[in-house]
Design a protein around this motif. Structure first.
Motif, short mmCIF file in Angstrom:
data_model
loop_
_atom_site.label_atom_id
_atom_site.label_comp_id
_atom_site.label_asym_id
_atom_site.label_seq_id
_atom_site.Cartn_x
_atom_site.Cartn_y
_atom_site.Cartn_z
N ALA A 1 -3.16 4.41 -3.52
CA ALA A 1 -4.18 4.73 -2.53
C ALA A 1 -4.60 6.20 -2.58
CB ALA A 1 -3.68 4.38 -1.13
N SER B 1 -7.50 7.70 -0.40
CA SER B 1 -8.61 7.58 0.55
C SER B 1 -8.32 8.47 1.75
CB SER B 1 -8.77 6.13 1.02
OG SER B 1 -7.66 5.73 1.81
N GLU C 1 0.82 -1.21 0.00
CA GLU C 1 0.00 0.00 0.00
C GLU C 1 0.85 1.26 0.00
OE1 GLU C 1 -3.97 1.68 2.25
OE2 GLU C 1 -2.47 0.64 3.43
N THR C 2 2.04 1.17 0.58
CA THR C 2 2.90 2.35 0.65
C THR C 2 3.90 2.41 -0.49
OG1 THR C 2 4.50 1.21 2.05
CG2 THR C 2 2.73 2.37 3.17
N ASP D 1 5.28 8.28 -0.59
CA ASP D 1 4.10 7.84 0.16
C ASP D 1 2.79 8.14 -0.54
OD1 ASP D 1 4.97 6.97 3.15
OD2 ASP D 1 6.34 8.47 2.37
N ARG E 1 -8.57 7.67 4.88
CA ARG E 1 -7.80 6.94 5.88
C ARG E 1 -6.32 6.93 5.53
NH1 ARG E 1 -5.49 2.16 6.23
NH2 ARG E 1 -6.20 1.61 4.13
N PHE E 2 -6.00 6.68 4.26
CA PHE E 2 -4.60 6.58 3.86
C PHE E 2 -3.89 7.93 3.95
CE2 PHE E 2 -1.24 6.73 0.62
CZ PHE E 2 -0.42 5.73 1.12
N ARG F 1 -3.33 8.88 7.49
CA ARG F 1 -2.26 8.09 8.11
C ARG F 1 -0.89 8.61 7.70
NH1 ARG F 1 -1.48 1.88 6.52
NH2 ARG F 1 0.01 2.76 5.05
N VAL F 2 -0.70 8.90 6.41
CA VAL F 2 0.59 9.37 5.92
C VAL F 2 0.94 10.72 6.54
CG1 VAL F 2 1.85 10.19 3.90
CG2 VAL F 2 0.53 8.07 3.77
#
Length: 550
Positions: free
Chosen positions: A310, A312, A230-231, A305, A314-315, A318-319
Motif C-alpha cells: 500500500a 496511499s 493490507e498490513t 507496516d 489513507r493508508f 492510518r499507520v
C-alpha cells in the motif's frame, strides 16, 4: 556530506537520524570471490557519506554456515572469513567515524545456527551444562510435535532430534534453533556478546526479530487469525504461518525485563542506540509502544507496516496516526524497503514510466515523517526488484515457496557502481553470488552522478532539506483535514517553526484549498517538486508534493 558534529556528540543523535542499511554480501567485493566484504564497505563509505545520512546499519557479517545468509550465527564475536577479519571491521568502523558516520550492526540473538558450539553441546544430552539453553520439549504421546507452532520458513516450528529424543523449537530454518531466554545464563551470554561489540566502539545495534526472544513456558497452541493482507509485509496467502494468531510463540511479557537489562548495558556506554525489528502482525505498533516507552527499554523500533504494497494517503495516515495514538513517549523508525521485502519502487509504481517519480516522491514522504528513517542500499538509485531465475536463487525462503513467492533474493542483488564494468563494478569475479540485472547496471552510481535530475541527486537534496529544517528531525506532527481529498497533509513544528506538507500520491492532479488559518503560508521550494499556489489553492500534479511555512 559529513554529519553535523553536534549531532554526533548528542546522546539523542538517533532521534530523526537517517540510517543507511548495507547488505555486506552485495555492496562491494574486493577479493574477487563474487561476494561483498568489509573492505568493500570501507571503499564505498564516501558514497554513503555523500548522501547526508547519519549512520550505517550492517546486516550480519558474523561467523556462520550461511544457511540463511548470515542470520544463522555460529560465533557472535568474530567475522566470517567470507567478509574479512576483525581487523577489517575495525578499519571500516574507524573510517566511518572519520567521515562522520555512526556504525550500527545487527544482533541476531533470538536463535543461533545449529553449528554454534552452544547448540552442539545442548543437543548432546539432557544433563550437560547447556542442556537448557535451547527450547526442548517432549513429543505428544502419538509422537507428534509438542504444539501447533509453525515456522516462518514453512512447516512445523519443531524439529525432532534423535540424540536427545526430543523436539527443539525453530521459528525459522530447522538449522536455526531458538535460544531459551527463560534461562538467565542464556540472557547473560547474549549480553556478553553485545558488550564485546560495544567495547570495540560500535554505536548501536539493530535487533533482529526482537519480539521473538521468549516463548510461552506452557507451550500452548496458537489460535487461528483473521488475516488483514493490507498490513502484511510478506506474501501472506502463500504461507500458513500467517493463518495463526501468534499469542504464545513470541511477544511474551517476560521480554520486557530482558530489554531493560539490555538498555542498562547500553546506557553504561555513551551515545549508543538500539533499533528493534518488530514483526507482530496487527499488534506490531502496540508492541513497539511497549518496547520503546519509558526510556528504559529500546530507543526505537520499526515494524513492517510500511513495507507492504500500500502506498496511499489513507493508508500512510492510518499507520502513522495509529502509531501516534498508541505510542506515548516511544520512537519509531520508518522504512519503505529493506533486505526482506520487494523493493518499494516495484511495489508502489503502477507503470515503468513512473518509477523514477515514485522513487523521488517516496523519499520525500519518508523524510517528512516524524521518526527516524532507514534507507536500504540501492534505493537511492531507484532500483527495482530483480527478476531472477529459479536456478539463481539462494534464499531458502524463496526456494521453499517458489513459484507462489519468489523470496528475498530480488532485493539483495549486488549494488551497481559503474555501468561499463563487469558486474557493474561490484566484483571482478567471473560470477557474482547473485546476478546484476541489466536495468540495474543502467542505473549505476556513475551514470546518475552525471545526471542532476537523477534519483541519486534527489535523495541527497531531500535529505539535505530534512536537515535544514529542525522540525523534521524531532518536531511534532499533526495531520490536516483534507475534506475527503485523497491527499496526505500534515504539519511538522518545533520551536515556533511550522511547516505544512501536502503529498499527492495519486495519478491525477488535485487541488488543495488551504485552510483559512494557512492562507498566508509561504511556499518553500521542495527538491523535485514545483506545485502552483493560486488564490489560496495548492495545485498538485500527479505524484507531487508541496511544503509551506505557516
Amino acid at each position: 556530506m559529513a554529519m553535523d558534529r553536534s549531532r554526533v556528540e548528542d546522546a539523542d543523535w538517533w532521534r530523526g537520524a537517517v540510517i543507511y542499511q548495507v547488505y555486506p554480501r552485495s555492496f562491494q567485493d574486493t577479493n574477487g570471490d563474487g561476494i561483498g566484504d568489509l573492505k568493500g564497505i570501507t571503499q564505498r563509505l564516501p558514497h554513503i557519506a555523500s548522501l547526508g545520512v547519519d549512520a550505517i546499519w550492517l546486516s550480519p557479517f558474523f561467523t556462520s554456515p550461511m544457511a540463511d545468509m548470515g542470520y544463522d550465527v555460529s560465533n557472535y564475536c568474530d567475522v566470517d572469513p567470507m567478509f574479512g577479519t576483525l581487523a577489517d571491521f575495525d578499519e571500516m568502523m574507524a573510517e566511518a567515524h572519520r567521515v562522520g558516520l555512526k556504525v550500527i550492526i545487527d544482533q541476531v540473538i533470538s536463535h543461533t545456527s545449529d553449528k554454534h558450539p552452544w547448540f552442539v553441546e545442548s543437543r548432546a544430552s539432557r544433563t550437560n551444562g547447556k542442556a537448557d539453553w535451547y527450547v526442548w520439549a517432549d513429543p505428544k504421546p502419538d509422537g507428534t510435535a509438542p504444539n501447533n507452532w509453525l515456522s516462518i520458513f514453512g512447516g512445523p516450528g519443531w524439529e525432532w532430534d534423535g540424540v536427545r529424543k526430543q523436539y527443539y523449537m525453530h521459528n525459522f530454518l530447522t538449522s536455526q534453533p531458538d535460544l531459551n531466554f527463560h534461562n538467565p545464563q542464556v540472557q547473560q551470554a547474549v549480553l556478553d556478546a553485545v558488550r564485546f561489540w560495544l567495547d570495540r566502539g560500535v554505536d548501536g545495534f539493530r535487533l533482529d526479530t526482537v519480539n521473538y526472544y521468549f516463548h510461552d513456558k506452557h507451550l500452548r497452541d496458537n489460535p487461528p487469525i483473521i488475516y488483514d493482507a493490507e498490513t502484511a509485509g510478506l506474501e501472506s496467502d502463500t504461507n500458513p504461518y500467517s493463518m495463526q494468531n501468534h499469542l504464545h510463540d513470541k511477544s511474551q511479557p517476560e521480554n520486557i525485563e530482558f530489554l531493560k537489562r539490555l538498555r542498562a548495558l547500553m546506557d553504561s556506554y555513551p551515545n549508543r542506540t538500539t533499533v528493534g525489528e518488530v514483526g507482530d502482525g496487527p499488534r506490531s505498533l502496540t508492541t513497539l509502544a511497549i518496547y520503546t516507552s519509558g526510556n528504559d527499554k529500546l530507543h526505537m523500533c520499526y515494524t513492517f507496516d510500511l513495507l507492504g504494497p500500500a502506498f496511499s494517503a489513507r493508508f500512510i495516515r492510518r499507520v502513522v496516526s495509529t502509531f501516534q495514538d498508541t505510542v506515548v513517549n516511544g520512537w519509531v523508525c520508518w522504512a519503505f524497503s529493506n533486505h526482506d521485502v520487494v523493493r518499494h519502487v516495484t511495489r508502489f509504481a503502477q507503470t515503468p514510466a513512473e518509477r523514477e517519480q515514485v522513487a523521488k516522491l517516496s523519499i520525500s514522504v519518508l523524510a517528512a515523517l516524524r521518526g527516524s528513517i532507514c534507507l536500504y542500499q540501492g534505493e537511492e538509485l531507484g532500483l527495482t526488484e530483480a527478476e531472477l531465475a529459479f536456478e539463481d536463487l539462494t534464499d531458502p525462503y524463496g526456494i521453499r515457496f517458489w513459484p507462489a513467492f519468489k523470496g528475498r533474493d530480488g532485493c539483495r542483488t549486488p549494488m551497481p557502481w559503474e555501468v561499463q564494468k563487469h558486474h557493474a563494478g561490484f566484483t571482478d569475479a567471473g560470477r557474482s553470488w547473485l546476478p546484476v540485472p541489466p536495468e540495474h547496471s543502467a542505473a549505476a552510481v556513475d551514470v546518475q552522478e552525471l545526471d542532476q535530475d537523477s534519483v541519486l541527486h534527489h535523495y541527497r537534496q531531500a535529505l539535505a532539506f530534512r536537515k535544514a529544517h529542525p522540525p523534521l528531525l524531532d518536531g511534532e506532527m499533526t495531520f490536516v483535514d483534507t475534506h475527503n481529498l485523497d491527499l496526505l497533509a500534515f504539519i511538522r513544528e518545533r520551536d515556533g517553526e511550522r511547516l505544512l506538507f501536502v503529498f499527492n500520491l495519486t495519478r491525477e492532479a488535485q487541488d488543495f484549498p488551504l485552510p483559512m488559518p494557512m492562507r498566508n503560508c509561504l511556499p518553500i521550494p521542495m527538491p523535485g517538486f514545483a506545485p502552483e499556489v493560486d488564490g489560496g489553492v495548492v495545485k498538485l500534479s500527479a505524484l507531487d508534493a508541496f511544503c509551506g511555512r505557516v
